[in-house]
Design a protein around this motif. Structure first.
Motif, PDB file in Angstrom:
ATOM      1  N   TYR A  24      -7.165  10.306  -3.468  1.00  0.00           N
ATOM      2  CA  TYR A  24      -7.092   9.466  -2.264  1.00  0.00           C
ATOM      3  C   TYR A  24      -6.046  10.044  -1.324  1.00  0.00           C
ATOM      4  CZ  TYR A  24      -9.930   5.870  -4.448  1.00  0.00           C
ATOM      5  OH  TYR A  24     -10.968   5.189  -5.029  1.00  0.00           O
TER       6      TYR A  24
ATOM      7  N   TRP B 274     -10.057  -3.080  -4.591  1.00  0.00           N
ATOM      8  CA  TRP B 274     -10.116  -1.626  -4.750  1.00  0.00           C
ATOM      9  C   TRP B 274      -9.554  -1.206  -6.113  1.00  0.00           C
ATOM     10  CZ3 TRP B 274      -5.550   1.554  -2.696  1.00  0.00           C
ATOM     11  CH2 TRP B 274      -5.668   2.896  -3.068  1.00  0.00           C
TER      12      TRP B 274
ATOM     13  N   THR C  93     -11.328   0.955   9.412  1.00  0.00           N
ATOM     14  CA  THR C  93     -10.050   0.630  10.027  1.00  0.00           C
ATOM     15  C   THR C  93     -10.252   0.425  11.523  1.00  0.00           C
ATOM     16  OG1 THR C  93      -8.852   1.918   8.390  1.00  0.00           O
ATOM     17  CG2 THR C  93      -7.698   1.466  10.458  1.00  0.00           C
TER      18      THR C  93
ATOM     19  N   PHE D  61     -17.225  -0.598   1.711  1.00  0.00           N
ATOM     20  CA  PHE D  61     -16.101   0.053   2.360  1.00  0.00           C
ATOM     21  C   PHE D  61     -15.582  -0.832   3.490  1.00  0.00           C
ATOM     22  CE2 PHE D  61     -18.436   3.481   0.399  1.00  0.00           C
ATOM     23  CZ  PHE D  61     -17.436   4.315  -0.090  1.00  0.00           C
TER      24      PHE D  61
ATOM     25  N   PHE E  41      -3.529   9.046   1.574  1.00  0.00           N
ATOM     26  CA  PHE E  41      -2.810   7.911   2.155  1.00  0.00           C
ATOM     27  C   PHE E  41      -2.199   8.340   3.492  1.00  0.00           C
ATOM     28  CE2 PHE E  41      -3.038   6.913  -2.282  1.00  0.00           C
ATOM     29  CZ  PHE E  41      -3.073   5.519  -2.361  1.00  0.00           C
TER      30      PHE E  41
ATOM     31  N   LYS F  87       0.832  -1.206   0.000  1.00  0.00           N
ATOM     32  CA  LYS F  87       0.000   0.000   0.000  1.00  0.00           C
ATOM     33  C   LYS F  87       0.864   1.253   0.000  1.00  0.00           C
ATOM     34  CE  LYS F  87      -3.898  -0.242   2.126  1.00  0.00           C
ATOM     35  NZ  LYS F  87      -4.889  -0.283   3.223  1.00  0.00           N
TER      36      LYS F  87
ATOM     37  N   VAL G 212      -3.771   3.356   5.552  1.00  0.00           N
ATOM     38  CA  VAL G 212      -5.080   3.565   4.948  1.00  0.00           C
ATOM     39  C   VAL G 212      -4.965   4.394   3.680  1.00  0.00           C
ATOM     40  CG1 VAL G 212      -6.247   3.442   7.185  1.00  0.00           C
ATOM     41  CG2 VAL G 212      -5.553   5.684   6.284  1.00  0.00           C
ATOM     42  N   ALA G 213      -5.981   4.261   2.835  1.00  0.00           N
ATOM     43  CA  ALA G 213      -6.160   5.099   1.647  1.00  0.00           C
ATOM     44  C   ALA G 213      -7.622   5.505   1.624  1.00  0.00           C
ATOM     45  CB  ALA G 213      -5.775   4.345   0.382  1.00  0.00           C
ATOM     46  N   TRP G 214      -7.902   6.752   1.974  1.00  0.00           N
ATOM     47  CA  TRP G 214      -9.279   7.236   2.103  1.00  0.00           C
ATOM     48  C   TRP G 214      -9.690   8.015   0.861  1.00  0.00           C
ATOM     49  CZ3 TRP G 214      -8.456   9.430   7.724  1.00  0.00           C
ATOM     50  CH2 TRP G 214      -8.482   8.364   8.642  1.00  0.00           C
TER      51      TRP G 214
ATOM     52  N   GLN H 219      -6.747  -4.825  -1.302  1.00  0.00           N
ATOM     53  CA  GLN H 219      -6.178  -3.770  -2.157  1.00  0.00           C
ATOM     54  C   GLN H 219      -6.518  -4.013  -3.621  1.00  0.00           C
ATOM     55  OE1 GLN H 219      -2.008  -3.010  -1.327  1.00  0.00           O
ATOM     56  NE2 GLN H 219      -2.259  -3.558   0.829  1.00  0.00           N
TER      57      GLN H 219
ATOM     58  N   GLU I  43     -12.038   2.750   3.829  1.00  0.00           N
ATOM     59  CA  GLU I  43     -11.431   2.469   2.525  1.00  0.00           C
ATOM     60  C   GLU I  43     -12.429   1.831   1.576  1.00  0.00           C
ATOM     61  OE1 GLU I  43      -6.859   1.672   2.918  1.00  0.00           O
ATOM     62  OE2 GLU I  43      -7.916   0.141   4.062  1.00  0.00           O
TER      63      GLU I  43
END
Length: 764
Positions: free
Chosen positions: A400, A363, A482, A479, A402, A293, A445-447, A360, A465
């Motif tokens: 996004y 996504w 976390t 989604f 991160f 990630k 995380v990647a929001w 991942q 995520e």
């Protein structure tokens, strides 16, 4: 295999295009020649279920031409059949042509006879090129009709491997292949180590959590820490450094001068890590997922893993074909095992990072095309463990955020209290979260920012995520929350909301917070779109696979893969739960299936009596073994692995015949010591350099021999804390000698679950 019209693939300076649109491939390394042919479909099926779009594979010259002029393409050397098997799973293929491959193969994959000839390998020596031309012609003949331009699955090739100072020779290799008729859109070469490459090869990069090739005095490779930060530096000076005398492109301060003329593509994100005798890393599943990630947050537009599936070293005319100090390699590695702690193990075991990485990849399947075209902005994060590490990938309209507080357990990062980031887009500014949150230690995380759910509904920000989405009659967006971070969803405008959430008007929008805990039952509607918010445990069970005529969301407690008729579950336990959305009628199966009450899902419990764990009582305990005293050897003076096992402790393990009735039976040994070997008669079928993990051996691959012998023999050498072998500090206090904690038989069943479109409920 029917050919389909090829879709044009192009390389731009920033990303890849397919039919003119951004394309984000996900590739995993799987070595066909190190896996029994009977296991190919299973391994490739799991790879596809894990979200891979492409597999890469080495062609080991030594395996295919063990004797000069005598090429073999039979059994598990059938490259053509492997490519066809991959295509049948919906996977495309990158062929790593060699001639030199490495992959911890003897002489880097060169056959011994080649090195006895008066020529200079890996150069434009005419004598060498003449032999390479013969090899390439053989390989290209195997690819006839299977290349992308012919409507086939082979979309790219790599020439040679880790050749950093011969750009002219790499160009020559491509010319030879093209003159022999090979036409593919992607031509690559490894770019790490400051490699000098010709203009017509796409550099692909690596990143590993740790490296067995480092010295035994190295606690953690100096360059590895950068892979847990967001960075525009693509190179890794540590990979292959033990094989290079100098790094011509490196500068005095140890960095690499990089000109980013090509997009950031990877081919060797460490899917785990191999071990050497002198140094035995203990990489975790969470390490692998966090590193992957971090590369997405650093601008990667092509995720490639090495290894994605482990295998077993071959045995050839000169014995086992692993690299070793005997062939002037600096490191001794196991003679048989090439498990690599990969997401799919040496014998098809499904590891936790298969699930973590699948999150991942789902996504990327949902939004990777958009992400690929988003440049990266590194917002913060140095080598200071107290500093917040963050980055944004965005295209001016959306993107996004991160954030990471993850690093390996031995060097943890601090939690980050009160995190809130403001991101400027071309026409708006977004602050996320709407209210500051405390980010726990050990998360990555990647929001999403300004994520379009429909043409008229925009998710301004979220502290969860994106996993996947289903569009159409019943739109669903999934989604993942976390652990330790309460999920919030901020929407532009005033959408209609229905479900267990609280709504708060904020800055021209609405902030929604679920009032039920994330999980399979946490869902709510926004303007007709259903949002499902899973917790991390449920997300690790989530698959998106074709079932009963359409893609469905699946939650399964055991690994599953798709078949033309439905699913196959790989089960090590007597029962498991399976849930499917949209709902469908129960599958047909030889296993017992019981319907479970479930809101919104179809849910069943599946019972199978032929799977499970059982303990074995061994004949000799405790194990008495003479200490092995390693000596330095090889070009770098590293500790050498034992070749003499006369002083090993021996344990006879009787294997009940009925234990071999399962499709796969593993012998799982929990122990500590130095080196172990498992023999059937005089044949070594498995070996293990102890490093803190259990040791698995597949008995099913040797069923007849084991039945004839009545069992297997373990040869175990004892641990010597003073020997200088590096193991992870978490296991370093193992007692001297051999400690045999348990021996178990693991019976893995394959449970077919057959669905048909006619079974689908009318409500779908």
């Amino acid at each position: 295999m029917p050919a389909s019209p090829p879709r044009r693939i192009e390389v731009t300076p920033t990303h890849l295009l397919r039919d003119g649109a951004p394309w984000f491939p996900v590739t995993g390394e799987i070595h066909y020649s190190r896996i029994p042919r009977a296991r190919w479909d299973e391994v490739l099926g799991h790879a596809r279920a894990g979200g891979l779009t492409t597999v890469a594979t080495y062609v080991f010259w030594q395996a295919h031409e063990p004797t000069r002029g005598d090429f073999r393409w039979d059994d598990n050397l059938d490259l053509r059949a492997f490519i066809q098997a991959a295509a049948n799973q919906g996977l495309e293929v990158i062929v790593r042509l060699g001639p030199w491959a490495h992959g911890e193969a003897r002489h880097g994959g060169f056959p011994d006879w080649l090195l006895d000839l008066p020529l200079v390998p890996r150069t434009d020596d005419p004598a060498y090129l003449a032999l390479v031309t013969i090899l390439y012609a053989q390989i290209i003949d195997q690819l006839h009709g299977l290349t992308h331009g012919e409507g086939g699955p082979v979309v790219g090739v790599q020439v040679d491997n880790e050749l950093y100072d011969q750009p002219g020779h790499l160009a020559t290799l491509r010319t030879i292949a093209e003159e022999l008729g090979l036409r593919v859109p992607l031509w690559t070469a490894t770019g790490w180590g400051g490699a000098q490459l010709p203009e017509n090869l796409l550099p692909v990069y690596s990143a590993y959590v740790d490296g067995f090739w480092e010295d035994s005095a190295t606690p953690w490779p100096a360059f590895a820490a950068t892979h847990f930060r967001y960075s525009t530096v693509r190179d890794d000076l540590g990979v292959g450094a033990d094989l290079r005398a100098a790094l011509d492109a490196s500068t005095a301060d140890g960095t690499v001068a990089e000109e980013h003329r090509f997009p950031f593509a990877t081919c060797e994100l460490g899917g785990g890590m191999h071990v050497a005798y002198h140094r035995r890393p203990l990489v975790t599943a969470r390490d692998v997922a966090a590193l992957a990630k971090a590369k997405l947050g650093s601008g990667s537009i092509w995720q490639g893993y090495y290894m994605y599936a482990g295998g077993t070293m071959r045995v050839g005319p000169h014995g086992t074909e692993q690299e070793s100090q005997a062939t002037n390699y600096p490191n001794d590695v196991p003679t048989r095992s090439y498990d690599f702690f990969a997401p799919i193990g040496e014998f098809g075991q499904i590891r936790p990072h298969h699930h973590l990485l699948r999150r991942q990849h789902l996504w990327l399947a949902a939004d990777g095309a958009a992400l690929a075209a988003m440049p990266v902005h590194i917002g913060g994060g140095s080598d200071d463990p107290e500093e917040l590490r963050w980055a944004v990938r965005g295209d001016g309209r959306r993107g996004y955020l991160f954030l990471t507080t993850y690093q390996v357990d031995r060097y943890p990062l601090a939690p980050q209290p009160g995190v809130q980031i403001t991101v400027d887009f071309d026409d708006a500014t977004v602050t996320v979260p709407h209210r500051p949150v405390d980010l726990p230690a050990g998360v990555s995380v990647a929001w999403p920012l300004r994520y379009p759910l429909t043409d008229d509904l925009t998710l301004r920000s979220a502290t969860a995520e994106l996993l996947t989405r289903f569009d159409g009659g019943e739109p669903l967006v999934v989604f993942v929350a976390t652990d330790g971070v309460a999920p919030e969803f901020v929407f532009d405008g005033s959408p209609a909301v229905d479900g267990p959430v609280t709504a708060e008007a904020v800055d021209g929008g609405v902030r929604l917070r679920p009032t039920v805990a994330p999980g399979a039952g946490c869902r709510f509607d926004v303007d007709g779109v259903t949002l499902l918010v899973l917790d991390e445990a449920a997300a690790d069970q989530a698959y998106r696979l074709p079932v009963a005529g359409r893609d469905r969301l699946i939650l399964s407690e055991v690994p599953v893969r798709a078949t033309p008729d439905g699913l196959v579950a790989h089960c090590e336990q007597a029962s498991f739960r399976l849930a499917v959305w949209p709902p469908t009628a129960p599958p047909r199966s030889p296993a017992a299936i019981a319907l479970e009450p479930a809101d919104w899902w179809s849910s069943w419990q599946v019972r199978q009596a032929d799977a499970g764990h059982s303990s074995i009582t061994v004949e000799s305990s405790p194990v008495v073994a003479e200490p092995y005293r390693p000596r330095p050897g090889g070009p770098l003076g590293r500790l050498s692995a034992p070749t003499d096992f006369s002083g090993a402790g021996r344990v006879q393990v009787t294997i009940p015949a009925e234990a071999l009735d399962a499709p796969t039976t593993l012998l799982r040994i929990a122990w500590s010591g130095d080196v172990g070997r498992c023999l059937v008669g005089d044949e070594v079928i498995s070996d293990h350099f102890w490093h803190g993990r259990v040791w698995d051996t597949c008995l099913s691959d040797h069923r007849d021999a084991i039945l004839a012998a009545g069992g297997v023999t373990l040869e175990l050498l004892g641990w010597d804390p003073a020997a200088g072998v590096w193991v992870d500090p978490s296991v370093r206090d193992a007692p001297p000698g051999v400690t045999l904690r348990s021996i178990d038989l693991i019976q893995v069943s394959r449970i077919p679950l057959t669905f048909h479109p006619s079974q689908e409920k009318e409500s779908c």
